[in-house]
Design an enzyme around this catalytic site. Structure first.
Site, mmCIF file in Angstrom:
data_model
loop_
_atom_site.group_PDB
_atom_site.id
_atom_site.type_symbol
_atom_site.label_atom_id
_atom_site.label_comp_id
_atom_site.label_asym_id
_atom_site.label_seq_id
_atom_site.Cartn_x
_atom_site.Cartn_y
_atom_site.Cartn_z
ATOM 1 N N ARG A 15 -46.090 -46.067 13.748
ATOM 2 C CA ARG A 15 -46.593 -47.193 12.940
ATOM 3 C C ARG A 15 -47.978 -47.582 13.455
ATOM 4 N NH1 ARG A 15 -40.791 -48.860 12.891
ATOM 5 N NH2 ARG A 15 -40.242 -49.382 10.746
ATOM 6 N N ARG B 144 -48.445 -42.529 10.534
ATOM 7 C CA ARG B 144 -48.528 -43.235 9.252
ATOM 8 C C ARG B 144 -49.816 -44.036 9.230
ATOM 9 N NH1 ARG B 144 -44.097 -47.615 7.552
ATOM 10 N NH2 ARG B 144 -45.160 -48.864 9.122
ATOM 11 N N GLU C 39 -40.652 -45.821 -0.633
ATOM 12 C CA GLU C 39 -40.148 -47.155 -0.299
ATOM 13 C C GLU C 39 -40.324 -48.145 -1.443
ATOM 14 O OE1 GLU C 39 -41.996 -48.334 3.380
ATOM 15 O OE2 GLU C 39 -43.944 -47.618 2.774
ATOM 16 N N ASN D 190 -36.081 -49.646 4.672
ATOM 17 C CA ASN D 190 -36.259 -51.101 4.835
ATOM 18 C C ASN D 190 -36.922 -51.689 3.595
ATOM 19 O OD1 ASN D 190 -35.459 -50.417 7.394
ATOM 20 N ND2 ASN D 190 -37.516 -50.472 8.242
ATOM 21 N N ASP D 191 -38.008 -51.034 3.186
ATOM 22 C CA ASP D 191 -38.704 -51.536 2.004
ATOM 23 C C ASP D 191 -38.020 -51.115 0.719
ATOM 24 O OD1 ASP D 191 -40.865 -53.195 2.797
ATOM 25 O OD2 ASP D 191 -41.806 -51.440 3.688
ATOM 26 N N ARG E 180 -37.287 -59.017 3.004
ATOM 27 C CA ARG E 180 -36.563 -58.559 4.201
ATOM 28 C C ARG E 180 -36.738 -59.474 5.401
ATOM 29 N NH1 ARG E 180 -40.251 -53.179 5.527
ATOM 30 N NH2 ARG E 180 -39.650 -53.388 7.693
ATOM 31 N N CYS F 133 -36.813 -42.808 7.684
ATOM 32 C CA CYS F 133 -37.357 -43.422 8.901
ATOM 33 C C CYS F 133 -37.128 -44.933 8.903
ATOM 34 C CB CYS F 133 -38.834 -43.095 9.065
ATOM 35 S SG CYS F 133 -39.845 -43.717 7.715
HETATM 36 C C1 PEP Z 1 -39.460 -48.831 5.911
HETATM 37 O O1 PEP Z 1 -39.915 -49.592 5.056
HETATM 38 O O2 PEP Z 1 -38.270 -48.442 5.922
HETATM 39 C C2 PEP Z 1 -40.310 -48.358 7.006
HETATM 40 C C3 PEP Z 1 -39.900 -47.445 7.863
HETATM 41 O O3 PEP Z 1 -41.536 -48.930 7.155
HETATM 42 P P1 PEP Z 1 -41.748 -50.401 7.753
HETATM 43 O O4 PEP Z 1 -40.448 -50.868 8.322
HETATM 44 O O5 PEP Z 1 -42.804 -50.311 8.800
HETATM 45 O O6 PEP Z 1 -42.174 -51.194 6.553
HETATM 46 MG MG MG Z 2 -42.036 -49.862 4.911
#
Ligand code: PEP
Ligand code: MG
Length: 596
Positions: free
Chosen positions: A309, A346, A449, A472-473, A483, A520
């Protein structure tokens, strides 16, 4: 009196120690310990800073003109009185003597104690004096900061200390920005609690990467817990026990020992290849935030970095972004540390709950930006700042001369974004060749995402080498759940049928196109989802290094082909979670691996 506070568990394990309350706006105050022989000098630092501020106030008073309102002179007198009150600097020095805190930390600890007392005052006039106290405190802090060069000036330079015989310290704050929490990596805190936040907020993600127990979204912990209270953080249940009874302490100490034993047992899997019972080799990669984390990835047995990241290199720099050379040095360090294993970098993903400069999540939500998660975030920001973007691309490409680098783009939703990215890549390659910089082949991938990207994946796959699913997104945007917002945390559901559909179809489409696909997001590191993701056909997972051993244990016990046969039942069920639990329970582990 013993009581409990409930929140959202975000990082596993049990931590027992003393509460250190830190105001959100002061999380960046330096927190480090001074050596016993430096205690006296540190106390003198605090008094010198106080005397300097007193002189400033006296000068201000003398410079007041005759026509200045009387209230101003009276206010300066109040500030002087507060400054000399034993309850501030005098009492703060106790923290230096007894706990060996540095002067800034001792002062902020004492300020928290006093602020609490002011909040509880009945008299409005007196209660409002808290603002004066804070102003005085800020001035003393500035005076301490002016002694730069004599002492470490930010939390990133905290002094490590051997905790033998010391009470562990647990951080309690209303909110902590992810970048501030980063500063506490490898620092003095053994766990933390915040009032706000959700399970996959970036503050929670950083906590998991630090592998310390954490509970967020407690709403009121920072108001109810007092400086120096004994607390237990149960990072599995999301509970915080304040001033626990001796029986409770004993029980949690036992659990702490058990989980340490379990970790030691799992750590033995480090060199075991991640292969399922039916012979499928699974990639277990690491998510990292800083080049230094690569070492932890190697130690945990990661076979590559699946998500670097890079935005953490860009944060809290007061608007000054890292240049090409600084970024190149960071990427190269990570690449070299991984000794030829792939490193997926990334491009910067700022915005939403990861602001460039310090801003709390509530400020973000209620003040500065209308809807940050849907705003100028990630690749949108990069494309809006083309020279900054090309600078980052150049640094990433230059690092590829030192190992295997993969380029990953966050938050892609449009084909025209991919075209612009490809154009920038071409331009950057030309610039590097012209300047005589070496680089090698870099695979290009996009993150899935945003639901739009998952739905139009066949079109995206024509232009990229690989995809990485950011669950996550993907969950946030599919279910329209912020979130980072604890108020809707109960609706953030990775088992939602819509989420499962998007996940399964993305994995299936990428595989069918012969392109590599990984996950991820936090789902990849949670062993509760390992069987499900294997059943969907996933063969590459990326997670915090500390999560690799328990996911590997699941992989070793799984029969991937058999798991995939359960997919139709799970996807057709109205309760996929229950269906998956029942189906996967039928998959008995082989005897010899039960102990793995
Ligand atoms: C995600 O969104 O799952 C991701 C890995 O990126 P981040 O958590 O940094 O937004
Ligand atoms: Mg993300």
């Amino acid at each position: 009196m013993s009581f409990q506070v409930f929140g959202i568990p975000v990082s596993r394990g049990v931590a027992i120690g003393r509460a250190v309350l830190v105001a959100s706006s002061r999380v960046d105050v330096a927190h480090y310990f001074v050596a016993p022989e430096q205690v006296e000098a540190e106390i003198q630092r605090a008094f010198r800073a106080r005397d300097e501020v007193a002189r400033e106030f006296e000068t201000l008073k003398q410079d007041l003109r005759g026509d200045t309102p009387q209230e101003l002179a009276a206010l300066l007198d109040v500030h002087l009185m507060l400054l000399h009150d034993e309850a501030l600097i005098g009492a703060a020095t106790q923290w230096i003597v007894e706990r060996h805190y540095n002067a800034e930390w001792a002062l902020s600890a004492q300020l928290e104690v006093l602020a609490r007392q002011f909040d509880e005052m009945e008299d409005d006039y007196l209660r409002e004096r808290k603002a004066d106290l804070e102003q005085v405190f800020e001035r003393v802090l500035s005076a301490l900061a002016r002694e730069q060069g004599l002492v470490p000036t930010n939390a990133a330079s905290v002094v490590q200390r051997d905790f033998a015989g010391e009470d562990p310290l647990l951080l309690v704050a209303a909110d902590i920005a992810p970048a501030d929490l980063m500063q506490f990596k490898r620092s003095v805190f053994h766990g933390f609690i915040t009032d706000i936040g959700g399970k996959t907020s970036h503050t929670a993600i950083v906590a998991r990467s630090m592998d310390i127990p954490a509970v967020v979204g407690t709403r009121e912990a920072s108001r109810l817990i007092r400086q120096d209270d004994w607390i237990i953080i149960d990072g599995d249940a999301g509970t915080v026990i304040v001033n626990p009874s001796p029986i409770m302490l004993e029980e949690y100490r036992f659990r702490q020992r058990q989980s340490e034993l379990e970790r030691a047992r799992l750590a033995r899997l480090r060199h075991t290849p991640a292969v399922t019972l039916d012979g499928e080799r699974i990639e277990l990669h690491a998510n990292i935030e800083l080049p230094l984390d690569a070492q932890g990835a190697i130690e945990a047995g990661a076979t590559g970095v699946g998500l670097f990241r890079s935005e953490f290199l860009f944060m809290n720099r007061n608007g000054e972004l890292p240049g090409e050379e600084e970024q190149f040095a960071a990427y190269r360090a990570a690449v070299e540390a991984m000794h030829g294993m792939p490193v997926t970098i990334r491009t910067v993903d700022v915005g939403a709950d990861k602001p460039l400069d310090r801003m709390s999540a509530s400020e973000l939500r209620h003040g500065h930006v209308l809807n940050p998660a849907m705003g100028l975030r990630a690749i949108r920001w990069s494309l809006a700042e083309p020279s900054m973007f090309r600078q980052q691309l150049r640094a990433i490409y230059r690092a590829s001369a030192f190992g295997k680098v993969r380029l990953l783009i966050p938050m892609v939703a449009h084909l025209h974004e991919v075209r612009q990215i490809l154009e920038s890549v071409k331009k950057v390659q030309q610039q590097l060749s012209d300047a005589g910089h070496a680089y090698s082949h870099v695979e290009l991938g996009v993150m899935i995402e945003i639901p739009a990207a998952a739905v139009m994946l066949p079109l995206l796959l024509r232009h990229v080498d690989f995809v990485s699913i950011g669950t996550n997104d993907l969950i946030q945007y599919t279910l329209a759940i912020d979130r980072a917002d604890e108020a809707v945390a109960h609706l953030y559901d990775p088992w939602h049928p819509a989420v499962l559909q998007l996940l399964a179809s993305s994995i299936g489409l990428a595989r069918a196109a012969g392109k590599s696909v990984s996950v991820c997001g936090e789902m990849a590191g949670d062993p509760a989802f390992t069987d499900l993701l294997l059943a969907m056909g996933l063969r590459s997972f990326s997670m915090h290094p500390s999560q690799i051993p328990s996911v590997k244990q699941r992989v070793l016990r799984a029969d991937a082909a058999r798991l995939s046969t359960y997919m139709p039942e799970i996807m057709g069920s109205e309760d996929p979670r229950r269906e998956a639990e029942l189906a996967f329970a039928r998959q008995k582990p082989a005897k010899s691996l039960q102990q793995a």
